[in-house]
Design a protein around this motif. Structure first.
Motif, PDB file in Angstrom:
ATOM      1  N   GLU A 105      30.081  -6.632  53.856  1.00 42.77           N
ATOM      2  CA  GLU A 105      31.128  -5.671  53.498  1.00 42.77           C
ATOM      3  C   GLU A 105      32.238  -6.355  52.694  1.00 42.77           C
ATOM      4  N   ASP A 106      32.497  -7.636  52.999  1.00 42.92           N
ATOM      5  CA  ASP A 106      33.544  -8.363  52.280  1.00 42.92           C
ATOM      6  C   ASP A 106      33.183  -8.603  50.811  1.00 42.92           C
ATOM      7  N   ILE A 107      31.892  -8.734  50.516  1.00 39.94           N
ATOM      8  CA  ILE A 107      31.486  -9.044  49.137  1.00 39.94           C
ATOM      9  C   ILE A 107      30.926  -7.825  48.408  1.00 39.94           C
ATOM     10  N   LEU A 108      31.078  -6.662  49.013  1.00 47.61           N
ATOM     11  CA  LEU A 108      30.586  -5.440  48.387  1.00 47.61           C
ATOM     12  C   LEU A 108      31.417  -5.128  47.148  1.00 47.61           C
ATOM     13  N   SER A 109      30.756  -4.679  46.087  1.00 48.19           N
ATOM     14  CA  SER A 109      31.482  -4.354  44.857  1.00 48.19           C
ATOM     15  C   SER A 109      30.685  -3.358  44.031  1.00 48.19           C
ATOM     16  N   ILE A 110      31.389  -2.742  43.096  1.00 51.17           N
ATOM     17  CA  ILE A 110      30.771  -1.888  42.081  1.00 51.17           C
ATOM     18  C   ILE A 110      31.088  -2.528  40.731  1.00 51.17           C
ATOM     19  N   PRO A 111      30.104  -2.667  39.839  1.00 50.81           N
ATOM     20  CA  PRO A 111      30.351  -3.327  38.558  1.00 50.81           C
ATOM     21  C   PRO A 111      31.491  -2.676  37.779  1.00 50.81           C
ATOM     22  N   ALA A 170      27.501   3.117  46.163  1.00 51.20           N
ATOM     23  CA  ALA A 170      27.570   3.789  44.864  1.00 51.20           C
ATOM     24  C   ALA A 170      27.156   5.254  44.987  1.00 51.20           C
ATOM     25  N   GLN A 171      26.120   5.521  45.789  1.00 48.87           N
ATOM     26  CA  GLN A 171      25.668   6.897  45.999  1.00 48.87           C
ATOM     27  C   GLN A 171      26.706   7.714  46.745  1.00 48.87           C
ATOM     28  N   LEU A 172      27.422   7.071  47.664  1.00 45.53           N
ATOM     29  CA  LEU A 172      28.482   7.753  48.400  1.00 45.53           C
ATOM     30  C   LEU A 172      29.677   8.051  47.499  1.00 45.53           C
ATOM     31  N   CYS A 173      30.048   7.048  46.666  1.00 43.69           N
ATOM     32  CA  CYS A 173      31.326   7.111  45.945  1.00 43.69           C
ATOM     33  C   CYS A 173      31.260   7.751  44.562  1.00 43.69           C
ATOM     34  N   LEU A 174      30.193   7.496  43.831  1.00 48.05           N
ATOM     35  CA  LEU A 174      30.237   7.715  42.393  1.00 48.05           C
ATOM     36  C   LEU A 174      29.417   8.897  41.906  1.00 48.05           C
ATOM     37  N   GLN A 175      30.029   9.628  40.957  1.00 45.56           N
ATOM     38  CA  GLN A 175      29.263  10.596  40.178  1.00 45.56           C
ATOM     39  C   GLN A 175      28.496   9.861  39.076  1.00 45.56           C
ATOM     40  N   GLY A 176      29.119   8.804  38.555  1.00 45.89           N
ATOM     41  CA  GLY A 176      28.460   8.021  37.519  1.00 45.89           C
ATOM     42  C   GLY A 176      29.445   7.229  36.678  1.00 45.89           C
ATOM     43  N   GLU A 177      28.875   6.379  35.823  1.00 48.29           N
ATOM     44  CA  GLU A 177      29.652   5.562  34.888  1.00 48.29           C
ATOM     45  C   GLU A 177      29.841   6.372  33.609  1.00 48.29           C
ATOM     46  N   VAL A 178      31.080   6.445  33.112  1.00 49.11           N
ATOM     47  CA  VAL A 178      31.368   7.325  31.979  1.00 49.11           C
ATOM     48  C   VAL A 178      32.261   6.641  30.954  1.00 49.11           C
ATOM     49  N   ASP A 179      32.267   7.196  29.749  1.00 52.21           N
ATOM     50  CA  ASP A 179      33.217   6.779  28.723  1.00 52.21           C
ATOM     51  C   ASP A 179      34.628   7.033  29.252  1.00 52.21           C
ATOM     52  N   LEU A 221      43.019   5.377  36.384  1.00 54.26           N
ATOM     53  CA  LEU A 221      42.051   4.313  36.655  1.00 54.26           C
ATOM     54  C   LEU A 221      41.295   3.895  35.384  1.00 54.26           C
ATOM     55  N   LYS A 222      41.804   4.311  34.238  1.00 58.04           N
ATOM     56  CA  LYS A 222      41.154   3.969  32.970  1.00 58.04           C
ATOM     57  C   LYS A 222      41.222   2.471  32.723  1.00 58.04           C
ATOM     58  N   PRO A 223      40.071   1.818  32.445  1.00 56.11           N
ATOM     59  CA  PRO A 223      40.081   0.368  32.203  1.00 56.11           C
ATOM     60  C   PRO A 223      40.694   0.020  30.846  1.00 56.11           C
ATOM     61  N   TYR A 224      41.257  -1.163  30.762  1.00 54.92           N
ATOM     62  CA  TYR A 224      41.844  -1.665  29.526  1.00 54.92           C
ATOM     63  C   TYR A 224      40.770  -1.769  28.448  1.00 54.92           C
ATOM     64  N   GLN A 225      41.101  -1.330  27.242  1.00 55.24           N
ATOM     65  CA  GLN A 225      40.158  -1.363  26.123  1.00 55.24           C
ATOM     66  C   GLN A 225      40.554  -2.475  25.159  1.00 55.24           C
ATOM     67  N   ILE A 262      34.907  -0.049  27.060  1.00 51.89           N
ATOM     68  CA  ILE A 262      34.802  -0.384  28.473  1.00 51.89           C
ATOM     69  C   ILE A 262      34.681   0.895  29.287  1.00 51.89           C
ATOM     70  N   LEU A 263      33.599   0.999  30.036  1.00 52.76           N
ATOM     71  CA  LEU A 263      33.301   2.212  30.781  1.00 52.76           C
ATOM     72  C   LEU A 263      34.081   2.280  32.095  1.00 52.76           C
ATOM     73  N   GLY A 264      34.281   3.505  32.561  1.00 45.55           N
ATOM     74  CA  GLY A 264      34.933   3.731  33.840  1.00 45.55           C
ATOM     75  C   GLY A 264      34.025   4.519  34.771  1.00 45.55           C
ATOM     76  N   HIS A 265      34.580   5.005  35.881  1.00 48.32           N
ATOM     77  CA  HIS A 265      33.800   5.739  36.874  1.00 48.32           C
ATOM     78  C   HIS A 265      34.516   7.012  37.285  1.00 48.32           C
ATOM     79  N   ASN A 266      33.732   8.026  37.647  1.00 53.29           N
ATOM     80  CA  ASN A 266      34.259   9.212  38.302  1.00 53.29           C
ATOM     81  C   ASN A 266      33.773   9.236  39.744  1.00 53.29           C
ATOM     82  N   LEU A 267      34.696   9.565  40.661  1.00 52.74           N
ATOM     83  CA  LEU A 267      34.341   9.620  42.073  1.00 52.74           C
ATOM     84  C   LEU A 267      33.701  10.956  42.435  1.00 52.74           C
TER      85      LEU A 267
END
Length: 313
Positions: A175-181, A246-255, A264-268, A274-279
């Motif tokens: 759980e400590d090393i869990l991450s989403i790209p 990822a299945q619990l949290c994410l709708q998917g990776e998006v522009d 939560l938009k990532p720095y471009q 650079i892609l972001g995510h929708n919950l």
């Protein structure tokens, strides 16, 4: 960084934070770049993980004597391709149509002292002269110095195996090393490189290439000591848990333009997209908090940590 941010928050640890988003990079790190640090103060810091040009003697002024030091390296070929995408609108790469064009005209594009991203960037970040001597003796001394300064050197090319080694070294849990790209580029901004260009990158970045070869070898020695089968099993477990979250949290990776939460938009940067995510909608409150933190980019998370630190004062 997201992993370290979440671990520190969960355990109420104190971060050594920069005044901005980085420790005055590309200058060498000094203790004066840390918010609320004083040589005469008694404040104890537990985690320092923002980007810096490493200088051990200065880091040691801030961090406890039993600090665990680790860093991460990347294959210089893929790193250079990525840097060209991120920094093509800045100094060194400005005007170069491609990496092939850059290597055909390095005397035109490369201005040594201002070009830490374009030559031996990993050696530079570790505190060495990125335009330094290229000799077998110098390579050996550099690799030995890094080996002495850092308790563990990870490889981004084998990120999951690296996380397992880190978990083992720090006595952490899955759980400590869990991450989403995070910070992934869209595929259309990635460039396929010819064999010839790949060889040019290795020759141009000889300090970085020798670092990578040395620590690639030591990395797999550590995996052997850990146990290949054990590593295989733990990587599989980590990937299963990542898929589940990822299945619990994410709708998917998006522009970034399609992100529902613009905060939560990532720095471009550069031509990289650079892609972001929708919950997922309708998450339970506890799940929503974890899911949001998993996709919070570095800059926004840093601000959260700074606000949290002010509230503790």
């Amino acid at each position: 960084m997201n992993i370290l941010f979440r671990f520190g928050e969960a355990h109420n640890l104190t971060f050594a934070l920069p005044f901005g988003s980085q420790f005055s990079y590309p200058y060498y790190f000094t203790s004066k770049y840390v918010e609320d640090f004083s040589m005469t103060g008694k404040k104890e810091f537990h985690i320092m993980c923002h980007h810096m040009r490493f200088q051990l003697t200065e880091v040691e002024k801030v961090m406890p004597s039993d600090t665990f030091y680790f860093t991460i390296l990347r294959n210089p070929v893929s790193q250079m391709e990525s840097y060209f995408s991120y920094y093509n609108s800045q100094s060194t790469f400005l005007g170069a149509k491609s990496l092939e064009d850059f290597f055909s005209n390095t005397s035109k594009y490369y201005i040594g002292t201002k070009s830490s991203n374009a030559k031996n960037s990993m050696a530079f970040d570790l505190g060495f002269d990125n335009n330094g001597r290229e000799s077998t003796k110098h390579f050996k001394l550099m690799c030995q110095a890094v080996d002495i300064m850092f308790d563990l050197v990870l490889l981004s090319d084998y990120f999951d195996e690296s996380l397992v080694l880190l978990k083992n070294a720090l006595c952490w849990t899955f759980e400590d090393i869990l991450s989403i790209p995070l910070n992934r580029r869209s595929k259309h901004t990635k460039q396929a490189l010819s064999k010839e260009t790949q060889e040019k990158i290795k020759n141009w970045n000889q300090l970085d290439w020798n670092l990578y070869v040395y620590f690639n070898r030591s990395f797999w020695n550590k995996v052997d000591n850990f146990g290949r089968k054990r590593m295989e099993n733990e990587v599989e477990e980590l990937r299963t848990k990542r898929t589940e979250i990822a299945q619990l949290c994410l709708q998917g990776e998006v522009d970034p333009n399609q992100m529902q939460d613009k905060s939560l938009k990532p720095y471009q940067s550069g031509i990289a997209r650079i892609l972001g995510h929708n919950l997922m909608p309708g998450l339970k409150e506890s799940d929503s908090l974890l899911c949001q933190k998993l996709i919070t980019p570095e800059l926004q998370y840093t601000e959260l940590l700074k606000n949290r630190a002010k509230m503790k004062v």
